[in-house]
Design a protein around this motif. Sequence first.
Motif, PDB file in Angstrom:
ATOM      1  N   SER A 192       0.801  -1.222   0.000  1.00 43.50           N
ATOM      2  CA  SER A 192       0.000   0.000   0.000  1.00 43.50           C
ATOM      3  C   SER A 192       0.837   1.277   0.000  1.00 43.50           C
ATOM      4  O   SER A 192       0.271   2.372   0.017  1.00 43.50           O
ATOM      5  CB  SER A 192      -0.945  -0.003   1.202  1.00 43.50           C
ATOM      6  OG  SER A 192      -0.207  -0.007   2.398  1.00 43.50           O
ATOM      7  N   THR A 193       2.150   1.182  -0.032  1.00 46.95           N
ATOM      8  CA  THR A 193       2.965   2.389  -0.072  1.00 46.95           C
ATOM      9  C   THR A 193       2.805   3.065  -1.437  1.00 46.95           C
ATOM     10  O   THR A 193       2.733   2.422  -2.468  1.00 46.95           O
ATOM     11  CB  THR A 193       4.450   2.070   0.174  1.00 46.95           C
ATOM     12  OG1 THR A 193       4.890   1.149  -0.807  1.00 46.95           O
ATOM     13  CG2 THR A 193       4.669   1.492   1.546  1.00 46.95           C
ATOM     14  N   GLY A 194       2.716   4.359  -1.429  1.00 44.49           N
ATOM     15  CA  GLY A 194       2.590   5.113  -2.671  1.00 44.49           C
ATOM     16  C   GLY A 194       1.161   5.280  -3.157  1.00 44.49           C
ATOM     17  O   GLY A 194       0.937   5.907  -4.184  1.00 44.49           O
ATOM     18  N   LEU A 195       0.189   4.712  -2.445  1.00 46.29           N
ATOM     19  CA  LEU A 195      -1.205   4.873  -2.835  1.00 46.29           C
ATOM     20  C   LEU A 195      -1.794   6.097  -2.139  1.00 46.29           C
ATOM     21  O   LEU A 195      -1.325   6.518  -1.083  1.00 46.29           O
ATOM     22  CB  LEU A 195      -2.019   3.626  -2.459  1.00 46.29           C
ATOM     23  CG  LEU A 195      -1.652   2.337  -3.182  1.00 46.29           C
ATOM     24  CD1 LEU A 195      -2.482   1.184  -2.633  1.00 46.29           C
ATOM     25  CD2 LEU A 195      -1.870   2.474  -4.671  1.00 46.29           C
ATOM     26  N   ASP A 196      -2.836   6.655  -2.716  1.00 40.12           N
ATOM     27  CA  ASP A 196      -3.504   7.838  -2.162  1.00 40.12           C
ATOM     28  C   ASP A 196      -4.541   7.389  -1.129  1.00 40.12           C
ATOM     29  O   ASP A 196      -5.727   7.339  -1.400  1.00 40.12           O
ATOM     30  CB  ASP A 196      -4.165   8.633  -3.287  1.00 40.12           C
ATOM     31  CG  ASP A 196      -4.726   9.964  -2.816  1.00 40.12           C
ATOM     32  OD1 ASP A 196      -4.419  10.382  -1.689  1.00 40.12           O
ATOM     33  OD2 ASP A 196      -5.481  10.583  -3.582  1.00 40.12           O
ATOM     34  N   ILE A 197      -4.052   7.044   0.071  1.00 38.04           N
ATOM     35  CA  ILE A 197      -4.915   6.563   1.150  1.00 38.04           C
ATOM     36  C   ILE A 197      -4.957   7.626   2.240  1.00 38.04           C
ATOM     37  O   ILE A 197      -3.927   8.103   2.699  1.00 38.04           O
ATOM     38  CB  ILE A 197      -4.376   5.247   1.736  1.00 38.04           C
ATOM     39  CG1 ILE A 197      -4.305   4.188   0.646  1.00 38.04           C
ATOM     40  CG2 ILE A 197      -5.235   4.779   2.895  1.00 38.04           C
ATOM     41  CD1 ILE A 197      -3.611   2.929   1.084  1.00 38.04           C
ATOM     42  N   LYS A 198      -6.183   7.987   2.647  1.00 35.64           N
ATOM     43  CA  LYS A 198      -6.354   8.988   3.701  1.00 35.64           C
ATOM     44  C   LYS A 198      -7.484   8.547   4.624  1.00 35.64           C
ATOM     45  O   LYS A 198      -8.420   7.872   4.196  1.00 35.64           O
ATOM     46  CB  LYS A 198      -6.693  10.343   3.100  1.00 35.64           C
ATOM     47  CG  LYS A 198      -5.567  10.941   2.287  1.00 35.64           C
ATOM     48  CD  LYS A 198      -5.917  12.303   1.784  1.00 35.64           C
ATOM     49  CE  LYS A 198      -4.766  12.857   0.948  1.00 35.64           C
ATOM     50  NZ  LYS A 198      -5.083  14.132   0.339  1.00 35.64           N
ATOM     51  N   PRO A 199      -7.412   8.953   5.897  1.00 33.08           N
ATOM     52  CA  PRO A 199      -8.507   8.619   6.815  1.00 33.08           C
ATOM     53  C   PRO A 199      -9.742   9.470   6.525  1.00 33.08           C
ATOM     54  O   PRO A 199      -9.636  10.623   6.101  1.00 33.08           O
ATOM     55  CB  PRO A 199      -7.936   8.941   8.191  1.00 33.08           C
ATOM     56  CG  PRO A 199      -6.832   9.910   7.937  1.00 33.08           C
ATOM     57  CD  PRO A 199      -6.314   9.620   6.565  1.00 33.08           C
ATOM     58  N   LEU A 200     -10.917   8.891   6.747  1.00 39.68           N
ATOM     59  CA  LEU A 200     -12.164   9.643   6.618  1.00 39.68           C
ATOM     60  C   LEU A 200     -12.361  10.470   7.879  1.00 39.68           C
ATOM     61  O   LEU A 200     -12.061  10.018   8.987  1.00 39.68           O
ATOM     62  CB  LEU A 200     -13.339   8.679   6.425  1.00 39.68           C
ATOM     63  CG  LEU A 200     -13.327   7.874   5.136  1.00 39.68           C
ATOM     64  CD1 LEU A 200     -14.449   6.841   5.168  1.00 39.68           C
ATOM     65  CD2 LEU A 200     -13.482   8.770   3.934  1.00 39.68           C
ATOM     66  N   LYS A 201     -12.867  11.666   7.716  1.00 38.08           N
ATOM     67  CA  LYS A 201     -13.054  12.551   8.859  1.00 38.08           C
ATOM     68  C   LYS A 201     -14.162  12.010   9.766  1.00 38.08           C
ATOM     69  O   LYS A 201     -15.269  11.728   9.314  1.00 38.08           O
ATOM     70  CB  LYS A 201     -13.433  13.948   8.396  1.00 38.08           C
ATOM     71  CG  LYS A 201     -12.311  14.663   7.689  1.00 38.08           C
ATOM     72  CD  LYS A 201     -12.702  16.048   7.262  1.00 38.08           C
ATOM     73  CE  LYS A 201     -11.565  16.710   6.519  1.00 38.08           C
ATOM     74  NZ  LYS A 201     -11.919  18.041   6.045  1.00 38.08           N
ATOM     75  N   GLY A 202     -13.829  11.866  11.048  1.00 39.47           N
ATOM     76  CA  GLY A 202     -14.811  11.439  12.035  1.00 39.47           C
ATOM     77  C   GLY A 202     -15.182   9.967  11.959  1.00 39.47           C
ATOM     78  O   GLY A 202     -16.145   9.549  12.587  1.00 39.47           O
ATOM     79  N   ARG A 203     -14.442   9.178  11.196  1.00 39.09           N
ATOM     80  CA  ARG A 203     -14.735   7.743  11.062  1.00 39.09           C
ATOM     81  C   ARG A 203     -13.433   6.963  11.133  1.00 39.09           C
ATOM     82  O   ARG A 203     -12.372   7.480  10.799  1.00 39.09           O
ATOM     83  CB  ARG A 203     -15.422   7.470   9.727  1.00 39.09           C
ATOM     84  CG  ARG A 203     -16.757   8.191   9.598  1.00 39.09           C
ATOM     85  CD  ARG A 203     -17.407   7.931   8.292  1.00 39.09           C
ATOM     86  NE  ARG A 203     -17.814   6.524   8.223  1.00 39.09           N
ATOM     87  CZ  ARG A 203     -18.457   6.021   7.185  1.00 39.09           C
ATOM     88  NH1 ARG A 203     -18.740   6.760   6.143  1.00 39.09           N
ATOM     89  NH2 ARG A 203     -18.814   4.765   7.191  1.00 39.09           N
ATOM     90  N   PRO A 204     -13.488   5.707  11.543  1.00 36.89           N
ATOM     91  CA  PRO A 204     -12.253   4.914  11.631  1.00 36.89           C
ATOM     92  C   PRO A 204     -11.784   4.350  10.289  1.00 36.89           C
ATOM     93  O   PRO A 204     -10.668   3.854  10.188  1.00 36.89           O
ATOM     94  CB  PRO A 204     -12.630   3.778  12.588  1.00 36.89           C
ATOM     95  CG  PRO A 204     -14.102   3.621  12.415  1.00 36.89           C
ATOM     96  CD  PRO A 204     -14.628   5.013  12.133  1.00 36.89           C
TER      97      PRO A 204
ATOM     98  N   LEU B 173      -9.470   5.048  -0.402  1.00 32.98           N
ATOM     99  CA  LEU B 173      -8.455   4.882  -1.434  1.00 32.98           C
ATOM    100  C   LEU B 173      -8.986   5.532  -2.699  1.00 32.98           C
ATOM    101  O   LEU B 173     -10.017   5.123  -3.211  1.00 32.98           O
ATOM    102  CB  LEU B 173      -8.170   3.394  -1.684  1.00 32.98           C
ATOM    103  CG  LEU B 173      -7.311   3.059  -2.897  1.00 32.98           C
ATOM    104  CD1 LEU B 173      -5.912   3.658  -2.741  1.00 32.98           C
ATOM    105  CD2 LEU B 173      -7.227   1.561  -3.095  1.00 32.98           C
ATOM    106  N   ARG B 174      -8.308   6.533  -3.160  1.00 31.84           N
ATOM    107  CA  ARG B 174      -8.738   7.236  -4.364  1.00 31.84           C
ATOM    108  C   ARG B 174      -8.170   6.538  -5.594  1.00 31.84           C
ATOM    109  O   ARG B 174      -6.968   6.303  -5.675  1.00 31.84           O
ATOM    110  CB  ARG B 174      -8.290   8.685  -4.329  1.00 31.84           C
ATOM    111  CG  ARG B 174      -8.836   9.458  -5.492  1.00 31.84           C
ATOM    112  CD  ARG B 174      -8.633  10.927  -5.298  1.00 31.84           C
ATOM    113  NE  ARG B 174      -9.246  11.606  -6.415  1.00 31.84           N
ATOM    114  CZ  ARG B 174      -9.667  12.838  -6.376  1.00 31.84           C
ATOM    115  NH1 ARG B 174      -9.537  13.522  -5.272  1.00 31.84           N
ATOM    116  NH2 ARG B 174     -10.195  13.397  -7.417  1.00 31.84           N
TER     117      ARG B 174
END
Length: 55
Positions: A36-48, A52-53
């Motif tokens: 998963s390195t190099g992927l556009d992964i971000k946490p969702l706001k207010g959720r666990p 993945l874009r």
Amino acid sequence: MTDYILLKAAERYLERMQLDDQVRIVKALDALVTDSTGLDIKPLKGRPELRLRVG
């Protein structure tokens, strides 16, 4: 292809997409599972959960 489990709703949604979009998403899922390195992964706001874009 790597093994992973999709929810039935996600699988149905994926089946209805155009073939080129299906291929991009499956490749992104494979990359997520293997490295998963190099992927556009971000946490969702207010959720666990994370997002993945793709595209």
